[in-house]
Design an enzyme around this catalytic site. Structure first.
Site, PDB file in Angstrom:
ATOM      1  CG  ASN A   1       4.734  -0.518   6.255  1.00  0.00           C
ATOM      2  OD1 ASN A   1       4.716   0.590   5.730  1.00  0.00           O
ATOM      3  ND2 ASN A   1       3.682  -1.297   6.335  1.00  0.00           N
TER       4      ASN A   1
ATOM      5  CG  HIS B   1       3.094   0.164   0.855  1.00  0.00           C
ATOM      6  ND1 HIS B   1       3.872   1.059   1.570  1.00  0.00           N
ATOM      7  CD2 HIS B   1       2.384  -0.545   1.776  1.00  0.00           C
ATOM      8  CE1 HIS B   1       3.631   0.896   2.860  1.00  0.00           C
ATOM      9  NE2 HIS B   1       2.741  -0.070   3.017  1.00  0.00           N
TER      10      HIS B   1
ATOM     11  CB  CYS C   1       0.464   2.237   3.641  1.00  0.00           C
ATOM     12  SG  CYS C   1       0.720   1.622   5.295  1.00  0.00           S
TER      13      CYS C   1
END
Ligand code: UT7
Length: 338
Positions: free
Chosen positions: A287, A257, A117
Site C-alpha cells: 500500500n 486504491h 490514501c
C-alpha cells in the site's frame, strides 16, 4: 457537463519507486509473520523502501520529471503543483514547495493536500477545478509517500502492509467530452481515530514520552478500516458514475486504491466488474497510500489495458476517513503510451 466548460484530462504520467525491495521473507526475519499470512490476507508479496537519505520530495520530484517528459510539458509551463502526501519531509514547508524548487517551476503556486490514501484523488479533483475555472492551464498533481519512515517495524499489524513510491500526472485542457467527466468526494471525520499518526502535531507535540510511547508511528484499527473500505469503494464509484450519467456497466477499466487484494476483489464484486477489468498491483508495491492510484494507472497504460474512448474509474479510500472517485473518458490525446 455544462456547455462551453473546459474539459480536463491527463496529459502525461510518471512514477518512481526506490530501488530497495523488501520481500515478505525479509519481514519474516523482522517480526512474527509469514509470507503465507501476508499473501493470503493482503495479496502483498513485496514493497519498495526508501533509504535513510531519501525523503518524500525526492520521490515526488523524480515522478514529476517523468510526468512532465511524458506530457511533453516543461516545468516553466506549470501553474500549480499539488502534492498529496501523509509523509511530508517535515511539517512545513510543504513538499510541493520543495518540488517546485527542485523542478525550477518558477511560476507555479504550490501546496500539499492531506487526505490520506485518498489524497491523489482529492488533488486531481481540486486541480481540475483550477483549470475549469480558467485560472490555470497546467497543473502537476503528485501522490508521494515514504511510509516506511512512519511505520513501527516491530508492529506486524501495520509494518507488512505499506511501501514507498510516487506517481504524478500533468493535468490540462483536453478535447470536449474527454478527460474527467464525473467526480465524487466524501469524508467521515468520526472515523479518523481508526487510522492516524497521533503525535508530532499540535495535539501531542513531540516529546520524549511521545517517542517512548510509539506515537510517531501509524496506528490503525485494520478491521474497522477494512469494513469501511469494502463498503465505500463501490458506493464512491457509483456516485462518480452517476455524476457522469453512467452506471457500473459502463466501466472498461477500474483502478482502485491498492491496499489489500481482498478489498479490491470486494469492489469488483459489488460493482459487478470482472477482475480482468480491474487493475491490481498491490503484490509488487504494497500500500503506497496516495501513490497507489497513479502507480496502477501507469501500469494499466503501459500494458495497453486502456484503449481510446474507454471509461476509466479511479476510486480510493483512506485516513480521515475519506473516499473519492473520478470517472474519466480516456481519449487518444491522453493515452500517451498507446
Ligand atoms: O489505505 C488504507 C490503509 N489500511 C487498510 O486498507 C487496511 C485495511 N485492513 C486490512 O487490510 C486487514 O484488516 C488487515 C490486513 C490489516 C488484517 O487482516 P485481517 O484478515 O482483518 O486480520 P485480523 O486483523 O482479523 O487478524 C487476524 C490474526 C490476528 O491474530 P489473532 O488475534 O486471531 O490470534 C492478528 O494478530 O492475524 C494476526 N496478524 C498477523 N499474523 C501474522 C495480524 N498481522 C499479522 C501479520 N502476520 N503481519
Amino acid at each position: 457537463m455544462a456547455m462551453n466548460e473546459i474539459s480536463v484530462g491527463i496529459l502525461g504520467i510518471g512514477t518512481y519507486v526506490p530501488d530497495k525491495v523488501l520481500t515478505n521473507k525479509d519481514l519474516e526475519k523482522m517480526v512474527d509473520t509469514s509470507d503465507e499470512w501476508i499473501v493470503e490476507r493482503t495479496g502483498i508479496k513485496q514493497r519498495y523502501i526508501a533509504d535513510a537519505d531519501t525523503a518524500t520530495s525526492d520521490l515526488a520530484t523524480k515522478a514529476a520529471q517523468r510526468a512532465l517528459e511524458n506530457a511533453g510539458v516543461t516545468a516553466d509551463e506549470i501553474d500549480l503543483i499539488i502534492v498529496a502526501t501523509a509523509t511530508p519531509d517535515m511539517l512545513f514547508p510543504a513538499v510541493a514547495c520543495l518540488v517546485q524548487d527542485n523542478l525550477k517551476a518558477a511560476k507555479a503556486a504550490a501546496f500539499d493536500l492531506a487526505a490520506g490514501c485518498t489524497g491523489f484523488m482529492y488533488s486531481m479533483v481540486t486541480a481540475a477545478q483550477f483549470i475549469k475555472s480558467g485560472l490555470y492551464r497546467k497543473v502537476l498533481v503528485i501522490g508521494a509517500e515514504t511510509l516506511s519512515k512512519i511505520l513501527n517495524w516491530q508492529d506486524r499489524n501495520t509494518c507488512v502492509l505499506f511501501g514507498d513510491g510516487a506517481g504524478a500526472v500533468v493535468l490540462g485542457e483536453t478535447k470536449p467530452g474527454c478527460g474527467i467527466i464525473g467526480v465524487h468526494l466524501g469524508a467521515d471525520g468520526a472515523g479518523g481515530k481508526f487510522l492516524s499518526l497521533p503525535a508530532g502535531g499540535s495535539r501531542i507535540p513531540a516529546s520524549v514520552e511521545s517517542v517512548t510511547e510509539n506515537l510517531h508511528f501509524v496506528h490503525m484499527n485494520g478491521t474497522e478500516v477494512f469494513k469501511f473500505a469494502t463498503k465505500v469503494m463501490g458506493e464512491a464509484a457509483v456516485a462518480a458514475l452517476e455524476d457522469a450519467g453512467l452506471t457500473a456497466n459502463d466501466i472498461d477499466c477500474l483502478i482502485p486504491h491498492q491496499a489489500n487484494i481482498r478489498i479490491i476483489q470486494s469492489a469488483s464484486k459489488r460493482l459487478k466488474v470482472p477482475m480482468d477489468k480491474v487493475i491490481a498491483n498491490v503484490d509488487k508495491y504494497g500500500n503506497t497510500s496516495s501513490a497507489s492510484i497513479p502507480l496502477a494507472l501507469e501500469e494499466a497504460l503501459q500494458a495497453g489495458k486502456i484503449k481510446n474512448n474507454d471509461i476509466v474509474v479511479l476510486v480510493g479510500f483512506g485516513a480521515g476517513l475519506t473516499w473519492a472517485s473520478c470517472v474519466m473518458k480516456w481519449c487518444k490525446e491522453e493515452n500517451t503510451f498507446a
